[in-house]
Design an enzyme around this catalytic site. Structure first.
Site, PDB file in Angstrom:
ATOM      1  N   GLY A  56      26.437  32.107  38.712  1.00  0.00           N
ATOM      2  CA  GLY A  56      25.181  32.718  38.283  1.00  0.00           C
ATOM      3  C   GLY A  56      23.960  32.070  38.901  1.00  0.00           C
ATOM      4  O   GLY A  56      24.068  31.338  39.884  1.00  0.00           O
ATOM      5  N   SER A  60      21.717  27.599  43.969  1.00  0.00           N
ATOM      6  CA  SER A  60      21.149  27.646  42.620  1.00  0.00           C
ATOM      7  C   SER A  60      20.495  26.305  42.287  1.00  0.00           C
ATOM      8  O   SER A  60      19.524  26.249  41.527  1.00  0.00           O
ATOM      9  CB  SER A  60      22.246  27.954  41.601  1.00  0.00           C
ATOM     10  OG  SER A  60      22.930  29.130  41.971  1.00  0.00           O
ATOM     11  N   GLY A  63      22.092  34.466  48.789  1.00  0.00           N
ATOM     12  CA  GLY A  63      23.399  34.009  49.281  1.00  0.00           C
ATOM     13  C   GLY A  63      24.529  34.677  48.519  1.00  0.00           C
ATOM     14  O   GLY A  63      25.473  35.218  49.108  1.00  0.00           O
ATOM     15  N   HIS A  64      24.430  34.667  47.187  1.00  0.00           N
ATOM     16  CA  HIS A  64      25.453  35.335  46.369  1.00  0.00           C
ATOM     17  C   HIS A  64      25.493  36.835  46.679  1.00  0.00           C
ATOM     18  O   HIS A  64      26.562  37.433  46.788  1.00  0.00           O
ATOM     19  CB  HIS A  64      25.114  35.186  44.877  1.00  0.00           C
ATOM     20  CG  HIS A  64      25.136  33.779  44.361  1.00  0.00           C
ATOM     21  ND1 HIS A  64      24.004  33.134  43.908  1.00  0.00           N
ATOM     22  CD2 HIS A  64      26.156  32.898  44.209  1.00  0.00           C
ATOM     23  CE1 HIS A  64      24.330  31.916  43.487  1.00  0.00           C
ATOM     24  NE2 HIS A  64      25.623  31.739  43.659  1.00  0.00           N
ATOM     25  N   LEU A 116      21.765  33.854  40.404  1.00  0.00           N
ATOM     26  CA  LEU A 116      22.082  34.489  41.682  1.00  0.00           C
ATOM     27  C   LEU A 116      20.888  34.538  42.630  1.00  0.00           C
ATOM     28  O   LEU A 116      19.749  34.757  42.220  1.00  0.00           O
ATOM     29  CB  LEU A 116      22.609  35.912  41.428  1.00  0.00           C
ATOM     30  CG  LEU A 116      23.876  35.985  40.554  1.00  0.00           C
ATOM     31  CD1 LEU A 116      24.336  37.438  40.420  1.00  0.00           C
ATOM     32  CD2 LEU A 116      24.999  35.116  41.103  1.00  0.00           C
TER      33      LEU A 116
HETATM   34  P1  AMP Z   1      28.102  29.134  43.138  1.00  0.00           P
HETATM   35  O1  AMP Z   1      27.433  30.092  42.214  1.00  0.00           O
HETATM   36  O2  AMP Z   1      27.215  28.063  43.674  1.00  0.00           O
HETATM   37  O3  AMP Z   1      29.411  28.615  42.599  1.00  0.00           O
HETATM   38  O4  AMP Z   1      28.508  29.972  44.417  1.00  0.00           O
HETATM   39  C1  AMP Z   1      29.274  31.141  44.306  1.00  0.00           C
HETATM   40  C2  AMP Z   1      29.649  31.635  45.680  1.00  0.00           C
HETATM   41  O5  AMP Z   1      28.484  31.916  46.420  1.00  0.00           O
HETATM   42  C3  AMP Z   1      30.443  30.599  46.486  1.00  0.00           C
HETATM   43  O6  AMP Z   1      31.459  31.248  47.222  1.00  0.00           O
HETATM   44  C4  AMP Z   1      29.410  30.030  47.387  1.00  0.00           C
HETATM   45  O7  AMP Z   1      29.915  29.516  48.604  1.00  0.00           O
HETATM   46  C5  AMP Z   1      28.538  31.248  47.657  1.00  0.00           C
HETATM   47  N1  AMP Z   1      27.196  30.835  48.082  1.00  0.00           N
HETATM   48  C6  AMP Z   1      26.353  30.010  47.429  1.00  0.00           C
HETATM   49  N2  AMP Z   1      25.239  29.809  48.173  1.00  0.00           N
HETATM   50  C7  AMP Z   1      25.396  30.513  49.312  1.00  0.00           C
HETATM   51  C8  AMP Z   1      24.607  30.702  50.498  1.00  0.00           C
HETATM   52  N3  AMP Z   1      23.433  30.119  50.641  1.00  0.00           N
HETATM   53  N4  AMP Z   1      25.102  31.496  51.457  1.00  0.00           N
HETATM   54  C9  AMP Z   1      26.315  32.096  51.332  1.00  0.00           C
HETATM   55  N5  AMP Z   1      27.106  31.955  50.254  1.00  0.00           N
HETATM   56  C10 AMP Z   1      26.664  31.177  49.267  1.00  0.00           C
END
Ligand code: AMP
Length: 282
Positions: free
Chosen positions: A31, A187, A36-37, A33
């Site tokens: 979350g 995040s 990137g997400h 979001l």
């Molecule tokens: P998180 O919410 O941080 O656990 O991330 C969830 C998914 O989003 C994971 O697969 C991360 O690698 C991806 N993610 C987070 N930040 C980025 C970003 N800046 N660019 C691409 N994917 C991202």
């Protein structure tokens, strides 16, 4: 867009959709979001998933003692709106007790790729990640799941887990989305003061410089040791505290001594109290 909090209801729905022939994509997140997400949702759309399930779950099991589980940003309302706008067809936001009912005592451990890098610095982290992702695979019945290259080691660990445990889920890894400044979106960037945000630019700058130098050297590459010192100095000058600076083979995550195509540089460093990670592939 459907919103599920009950794991059993999500499972029944995805199972029925799958039986009806729908291609199902899963995008696991914690979350808060950002773009990137949402790029992962876009990737799922590009791959013609009929159902795109975004899970939003701050997974307690992947946080170590003293880490930021309690203060991790939770922005459910905005996240739901963002998912709807991005084209997700379902959001899964379970309560911790629904995912880990009293007496939960089973975990998934990948033992090789998760040993070094973030795994060495955050004991138990990847055990928590593998466990929750395994549960999400069972609950969402996806044909494929999309992860970000931002978490380079995580993507490698999940790929290995999916293969080793015969999940039959294709793991898609999407590129890192960055702010205009070069800072990788995260995040945890919401924790940064303006001065820390400025310091944090040293990460992407050092990586970009390193990548350019290695690429310019072509197949022969450049020696890692002096580059490593240069990155360490740059992070220190920017006021960051290095957690690790490593060059590895992008497939095996084994350390390499030469930066050439097929290698990746992975960084973790603190800006103030906030631990940030970034990486680049040569
Ligand atoms: P998180 O919410 O941080 O656990 O991330 C969830 C998914 O989003 C994971 O697969 C991360 O690698 C991806 N993610 C987070 N930040 C980025 C970003 N800046 N660019 C691409 N994917 C991202």
């Amino acid at each position: 867009m459907r919103i599920f909090t009950d794991p059993a209801k999500l499972s029944r729905w995805t199972e029925a959709r799958r039986a009806a022939g729908a291609k199902i994509a899963l995008v696991p997140t914690m979350g808060c979001l950002h773009a990137g997400h949402l790029s992962l949702v876009a990737e799922a759309k590009r791959r013609k998933a009929a159902e795109i399930v975004v899970s939003i779950f701050v997974n307690p099991v992947q946080f170590g003692p003293g880490e930021d589980y309690e203060r991790y940003p939770r922005t459910a309302k905005a996240d739901i709106a963002a998912c709807r706008k991005a084209g997700a067809t379902a959001v899964f936001m379970p309560a911790p007790a629904a995912m880990y009912p009293a007496g939960h005592s089973t975990y998934v451990n990948e033992e090789k790729l998760s040993a070094g890098l973030c795994g060495a610095r955050r004991p138990g982290h990847f055990r928590g990640v593998c466990t929750v992702v395994a549960k999400l695979f069972h609950l969402a019945h996806p044909h494929f799941a999309v992860f970000g290259r931002k978490d380079f080691q995580q993507a490698a660990v999940i790929k290995r887990m999916a293969r080793d445990l015969d999940f039959g889920v294709e793991i898609v890894v999407a590129p890192i989305v960055r702010e205009k400044s070069g800072l990788a979106m995260s995040s945890r960037n919401t924790y940064l003061s303006p001065a820390e945000r400025e310091s944090a630019l040293a990460l992407s700058r050092a990586l970009e410089e390193t990548r350019a130098a290695a690429r310019a050297a072509g197949a022969a590459g450049i020696p890692w040791a002096p580059r490593r010192r240069r990155i360490a100095a740059a992070l220190e000058r920017a006021g960051m505290k290095t957690d690790y600076i490593e060059a590895v083979d992008a497939e095996t995550l084994e350390p390499v001594r030469t930066l050439k195509p097929g290698a990746a540089v992975l960084l973790a460093a603190f800006a103030g109290g906030t631990r940030l990670i970034d990486n680049t592939e040569i």
